[in-house]
Design a protein around this motif. Structure first.
Motif, short mmCIF file in Angstrom:
data_model
loop_
_atom_site.label_atom_id
_atom_site.label_comp_id
_atom_site.label_asym_id
_atom_site.label_seq_id
_atom_site.Cartn_x
_atom_site.Cartn_y
_atom_site.Cartn_z
N LEU A 55 0.84 -1.19 0.00
CA LEU A 55 0.00 0.00 0.00
C LEU A 55 0.87 1.25 0.00
N ILE A 56 0.40 2.31 -0.66
CA ILE A 56 1.10 3.59 -0.63
C ILE A 56 0.24 4.58 0.16
N LEU A 57 0.84 5.19 1.17
CA LEU A 57 0.17 6.22 1.95
C LEU A 57 0.72 7.56 1.51
N LEU A 58 -0.13 8.36 0.88
CA LEU A 58 0.29 9.63 0.31
C LEU A 58 -0.17 10.77 1.21
N ASP A 59 0.76 11.40 1.90
CA ASP A 59 0.48 12.48 2.84
C ASP A 59 0.69 13.81 2.14
N LEU A 60 -0.43 14.51 1.86
CA LEU A 60 -0.37 15.74 1.07
C LEU A 60 -0.67 16.97 1.90
N THR A 61 0.06 18.04 1.67
CA THR A 61 -0.27 19.34 2.24
C THR A 61 -1.27 20.04 1.32
N LEU A 62 -1.62 21.26 1.67
CA LEU A 62 -2.58 22.01 0.86
C LEU A 62 -1.90 22.87 -0.19
N SER A 63 -0.68 22.54 -0.57
CA SER A 63 0.07 23.35 -1.52
C SER A 63 -0.47 23.17 -2.94
N GLU A 64 -0.12 24.11 -3.81
CA GLU A 64 -0.51 24.02 -5.20
C GLU A 64 0.13 22.79 -5.84
N GLY A 65 -0.60 22.20 -6.77
CA GLY A 65 -0.06 21.06 -7.50
C GLY A 65 -0.15 19.74 -6.77
N ILE A 83 -3.76 5.39 -0.59
CA ILE A 83 -4.63 6.14 0.32
C ILE A 83 -4.04 7.53 0.45
N VAL A 84 -4.86 8.54 0.17
CA VAL A 84 -4.43 9.92 0.25
C VAL A 84 -4.91 10.52 1.57
N VAL A 85 -4.01 11.19 2.25
CA VAL A 85 -4.35 11.88 3.50
C VAL A 85 -4.02 13.35 3.33
N THR A 86 -4.99 14.21 3.62
CA THR A 86 -4.78 15.65 3.53
C THR A 86 -5.01 16.30 4.90
N GLU A 87 -4.62 17.54 5.03
CA GLU A 87 -4.71 18.22 6.32
C GLU A 87 -6.14 18.57 6.71
N THR A 88 -6.98 18.85 5.74
CA THR A 88 -8.37 19.19 6.03
C THR A 88 -9.30 18.51 5.05
N GLU A 89 -10.60 18.54 5.36
CA GLU A 89 -11.61 17.99 4.45
C GLU A 89 -11.63 18.80 3.16
N ASP A 90 -11.68 18.12 2.05
CA ASP A 90 -11.81 18.79 0.76
C ASP A 90 -12.59 17.85 -0.16
N SER A 107 -9.10 12.74 5.94
CA SER A 107 -8.67 13.98 6.57
C SER A 107 -7.76 13.64 7.75
N LYS A 108 -6.62 14.27 7.81
CA LYS A 108 -5.65 14.01 8.88
C LYS A 108 -6.21 14.38 10.25
N GLN A 109 -7.09 15.37 10.28
CA GLN A 109 -7.66 15.82 11.54
C GLN A 109 -8.56 14.77 12.17
N ASP A 110 -9.16 13.92 11.34
CA ASP A 110 -10.12 12.93 11.85
C ASP A 110 -9.54 11.53 11.98
N LEU A 111 -8.24 11.39 11.78
CA LEU A 111 -7.63 10.06 11.78
C LEU A 111 -7.55 9.45 13.17
N ASP A 112 -7.76 8.14 13.24
CA ASP A 112 -7.41 7.38 14.44
C ASP A 112 -7.01 5.99 13.97
#
Length: 236
Positions: A55-65, A83-90, A107-112
């Motif tokens: 599995l690939i866990l892709l941790d993304l910020t809210l940056s452009e691109g 699986i993509v994880v971002t900092e906020t819901e989008d 969403s990273k904020q809701d992870l457990d």
């Protein structure tokens, strides 16, 4: 109960959170994870081939691109669940990522631990099913060799690997002489038997690592990765 073992490749567009993920993984009750992190993103392709992650866990910020970054990872490893994880819901990004092939977007904020381990299991299961369906669609039902689409897909990957590793490639074409006469005089059932026999001969003649295809009608093809000193006489 023995824990399932999963090899996770962590890819971040802003490195530095690997410790955070290690702490999350230690809370899994039913999964034992091995975490892999690429030293440089340019080495990602080689790392995926050598380590073969589950599995690939892709941790993304809210940056452009960020979506383009996901697309490049998915293109590098289309058969590995992401699986993509971002900092906020989008919602828009989540839908777009799913349409492009992501198995989940969280969403990273809701992870457990519970929800992430559940996402891991489901993502791997769904991707395995998709890979099996894709494999079937790439195989010729009559001969069991790759059909035109399957051969071209695998050949394209092999060409990229050969370019990177400096390998030589050799392509061999073959056809069945007199197949039309067999079909006309004995019937298409015997023509099918001739094609099946041809496929078996090709399987026995080449290596298991060679890519073998039945393109259409009486046309067969093989793509071989080989030493630079191989020649026609050696092959024959």
């Amino acid at each position: 109960m023995e824990k399932s073992k999963i090899k996770v490749l962590l890819v971040e567009d802003k490195p530095g959170d690997s410790r955070y993920w290690e702490e999350i993984f230690t809370g899994f009750k039913d999964i034992k994870t091995t975490l892999i992190t690429p030293g440089q993103l340019s080495h990602l392709g080689n790392l995926i081939e050598s380590e073969v992650p589950d599995l690939i866990l892709l941790d993304l910020t809210l940056s452009e691109g960020r979506f383009e970054f996901f697309q490049s990872i998915h293109k590098t490893a289309p058969a590995v669940p992401i699986i993509v994880v971002t900092e906020t819901e989008d919602p828009k990004f989540a839908v777009q990522a799913a349409l492009e092939g992501a198995q989940d977007c969280l969403s990273k904020q809701d992870l457990d631990c519970f929800w992430l381990s559940r996402s891991f299991r489901y993502a791997i299961g769904r991707q395995r099913h998709l890979n099996q369906e894709k494999e079937v669609s790439n195989v010729d039902e009559l001969t069991g060799l790759y059909n035109r689409r399957g051969f071209l897909t695998l050949a394209g990957r092999q060409i990229k690997i050969a370019d990177r590793e400096g390998w030589s490639l050799l392509m061999v074409f073959a056809d069945v002489d007199g197949l039309k006469n067999i079909n006309d005089e004995l019937g298409h059932h015997y023509g099918d038997l001739a094609l099946m026999e041809m496929a078996q001969i090709i399987r026995e003649a080449f290596r298991v690592t060679d890519i073998l295809g039945h393109l259409s009608g009486d046309e067969f093809v093989a793509l071989l990765a080989c030493d630079k000193d191989i020649n026609e006489e050696t092959l024959i």
